[in-house]
Design an enzyme around this catalytic site. Structure first.
Site, PDB file in Angstrom:
ATOM      1  N   ARG A 120     -88.283 -29.434 -15.401  1.00 56.84           N
ATOM      2  CA  ARG A 120     -87.189 -30.059 -14.650  1.00 56.84           C
ATOM      3  C   ARG A 120     -85.927 -30.060 -15.502  1.00 56.84           C
ATOM      4  O   ARG A 120     -84.828 -29.781 -15.034  1.00 56.84           O
ATOM      5  CB  ARG A 120     -87.545 -31.489 -14.206  1.00 56.84           C
ATOM      6  CG  ARG A 120     -86.339 -32.240 -13.642  1.00 56.84           C
ATOM      7  CD  ARG A 120     -86.672 -33.494 -12.834  1.00 56.84           C
ATOM      8  NE  ARG A 120     -87.783 -34.234 -13.367  1.00 56.84           N
ATOM      9  CZ  ARG A 120     -87.755 -35.010 -14.471  1.00 56.84           C
ATOM     10  NH1 ARG A 120     -86.640 -35.160 -15.144  1.00 56.84           N
ATOM     11  NH2 ARG A 120     -88.832 -35.633 -14.874  1.00 56.84           N
ATOM     12  N   TYR A 168     -68.854 -28.079   6.036  1.00 52.74           N
ATOM     13  CA  TYR A 168     -70.228 -27.841   6.492  1.00 52.74           C
ATOM     14  C   TYR A 168     -70.829 -29.143   7.049  1.00 52.74           C
ATOM     15  O   TYR A 168     -70.660 -30.214   6.454  1.00 52.74           O
ATOM     16  CB  TYR A 168     -71.045 -27.324   5.302  1.00 52.74           C
ATOM     17  CG  TYR A 168     -72.474 -27.037   5.645  1.00 52.74           C
ATOM     18  CD1 TYR A 168     -72.819 -25.949   6.428  1.00 52.74           C
ATOM     19  CD2 TYR A 168     -73.483 -27.868   5.184  1.00 52.74           C
ATOM     20  CE1 TYR A 168     -74.139 -25.691   6.737  1.00 52.74           C
ATOM     21  CE2 TYR A 168     -74.812 -27.612   5.489  1.00 52.74           C
ATOM     22  CZ  TYR A 168     -75.121 -26.517   6.274  1.00 52.74           C
ATOM     23  OH  TYR A 168     -76.427 -26.266   6.582  1.00 52.74           O
ATOM     24  N   ASP A 185     -66.382 -25.586  -2.289  1.00 55.10           N
ATOM     25  CA  ASP A 185     -67.614 -24.967  -1.782  1.00 55.10           C
ATOM     26  C   ASP A 185     -67.260 -23.534  -1.400  1.00 55.10           C
ATOM     27  O   ASP A 185     -66.601 -23.296  -0.393  1.00 55.10           O
ATOM     28  CB  ASP A 185     -68.128 -25.749  -0.561  1.00 55.10           C
ATOM     29  CG  ASP A 185     -69.372 -25.103   0.073  1.00 55.10           C
ATOM     30  OD1 ASP A 185     -69.645 -23.908  -0.174  1.00 55.10           O
ATOM     31  OD2 ASP A 185     -70.059 -25.806   0.847  1.00 55.10           O
ATOM     32  N   LYS A 243     -77.104 -18.256   1.253  1.00 50.89           N
ATOM     33  CA  LYS A 243     -76.315 -17.335   2.063  1.00 50.89           C
ATOM     34  C   LYS A 243     -76.109 -16.025   1.292  1.00 50.89           C
ATOM     35  O   LYS A 243     -77.068 -15.352   1.012  1.00 50.89           O
ATOM     36  CB  LYS A 243     -75.008 -18.013   2.477  1.00 50.89           C
ATOM     37  CG  LYS A 243     -75.188 -19.485   2.942  1.00 50.89           C
ATOM     38  CD  LYS A 243     -75.972 -19.633   4.224  1.00 50.89           C
ATOM     39  CE  LYS A 243     -76.430 -21.056   4.510  1.00 50.89           C
ATOM     40  NZ  LYS A 243     -75.422 -22.085   4.506  1.00 50.89           N
TER      41      LYS A 243
END
Ligand code: PLP
Length: 396
Positions: free
Chosen positions: A47, A99, A171, A196
């Protein structure tokens, strides 16, 4: 210094490579052996850090010209980690079209933690200035908005932000570092849904963040490790591989999108085409000045009276699906699909009519895509005379 396209392929030295493998291995180990109790290790627990993920994180930091990169289990996890650097009482200016998942995170999650948000039209610098308060800490926007592809100047917004000691957070999912590098234009943090274009093949959910400074990097790292929404080594490998072909994919996305936008613009069945590559708009001017291409998403309004549902359902090659940025072309109706969470009034205010169609142009032959769109348009025009319901389905 190697050029951008070379960096895509050969960006980073291999971590820990004694085999000659040309790709970083997928390190599935969750933990790492200490040679001694006092040893300081590069990797101790996955992690906190993983060599496969670390490769991708260095790769994206390099491409964005940033100090540090971070990979998350989704775009939303990346956005969460970024907005979680602020504290109760901080105020953030956000673009009025962002978004939908980001809008929900802000309104239904971060407001509960006493972060304050003001939505503005980020093309309007006076509106941004008017929204700035003593406790404003950041401005957050997407340079190319979804689904209407309005373009915001990163340079202009970042200049206003810098003058007021406010962070600029971008973004940049729609453009990718191949078409725009927001940190070079003055932004402080850039983030992506790597689901994407960076992944590019509709086979991975992932998010990336790059910071301009190591100090901001430390703040993001604290959240990445502390909240824990890290990208798996297997998925980090898929994004790494997607990035290697980003330039050649984007070139085809761009040329196909331009051809399709021009085709749609020439048709009587289409009342409006939204694509920054078409001349004559402010969006085109800003995009021409600040990007190396107009992206692969084209939106358009079908003429009043034409049945948008029938249109998207009648396509044979282009897939009816949400998401974007993949090798295959995807089409959707924002009012029913990606933006269905907005109320009818919010949809009207955002310009999302029942006639609006969003097309993520893929890498197929442009002539096949155009032929498919054409046969779909012919089906809805033929149906128009006989179908009395059509007029009711289309609002304005
Ligand atoms: C898809 C998307 C997101 C969310 O990313 P996920 O990977 O789906 O979590 C954020 N911003 C933009 C612009 C997107 O298109």
């Amino acid at each position: 210094m190697t050029k951008f396209n070379t960096k895509l392929i050969h960006g980073q030295d291999q971590h820990d490579n004694s085999t000659g493998a040309v790709n970083v291995p997928i390190y599935t180990s969750s933990t790492y052996k200490f040679p001694s109790v006092e040893a300081t290790l590069n990797w101790d627990y996955s992690r906190s850090g993983n060599p496969t993920r670390g490769y991708l994180e260095d790769q994206i930091a390099d491409l964005e010209n940033g100090a540090r990169g971070f990979a998350f289990s989704s775009g939303m996890a990346a956005i969460h980690a970024v907005l979680a650097i602020f504290k109760p009482g901080d105020h953030i200016i956000v673009a009025d079209t962002i978004y939908g998942g980001t809008f929900r995170l802000i309104n239904e999650f971060f407001k509960r933690w006493q972060l304050d948000f003001t939505a503005v039209d980020t093309q309007d610098l006076d509106a941004i200035k008017a929204a700035i308060r003593p406790n404003t800490k950041a401005i957050y926007f997407e340079p190319v908005s979804n689904p209407l592809l309005k373009v915001t100047s990163v340079k202009a917004v970042a200049a206003v932000a810098r003058a007021h000691d406010i962070l600029t957070i971008v973004d940049n999912t729609f453009l990718t570092p191949y078409l725009q590098r927001p940190l070079d234009l003055g932004a402080d943090i850039v983030l992506h849904s790597a689901t994407k274009y960076l992944g590019g093949h509709s086979d991975v959910i992932a998010g990336l963040v790059v910071t301009k400074t190591t100090e901001l990097g430390d703040a993001i790292y604290f959240n990445q490790n502390g909240i824990g929404g890290v990208l798996s080594p297997e998925d980090a490998n898929l994004v790494r591989r997607g990035i290697q072909t980003l330039a050649v994919r984007m070139d085809r996305h761009l040329s196909n999108a331009q051809k399709i936008a021009e085709f749609l613009d020439s048709r009587d069945e289409i009342s409006k085409v939204y694509y920054p590559g078409l001349d004559g708009t402010l969006d085109h001017q800003i995009a021409t000045a600040e990007t190396d291409g107009y992206g692969g998403v084209v939106s358009f309004d079908l003429a009043p009276g034409l049945d948008s549902i029938k249109f998207v359902e009648s396509l044979k090659l282009i897939l009816l699906a949400e998401s974007l940025g993949a090798v295959e072309s995807l089409i959707e109706l924002p009012y029913k699909m990606t933006h269905a969470e907005l109320s009818p009034d919010e949809q009207v205010a955002a310009g999302i009519t029942h006639q609006l169609v969003r097309l993520s142009v893929g890498l197929e032959d442009a002539s096949d895509l155009i032929a498919d769109l054409k046969q779909g348009l012919e089906q809805v025009t033929q149906a128009k005379g006989g179908d009395a319901l059509v007029a009711d389905r289309s609002n304005s």
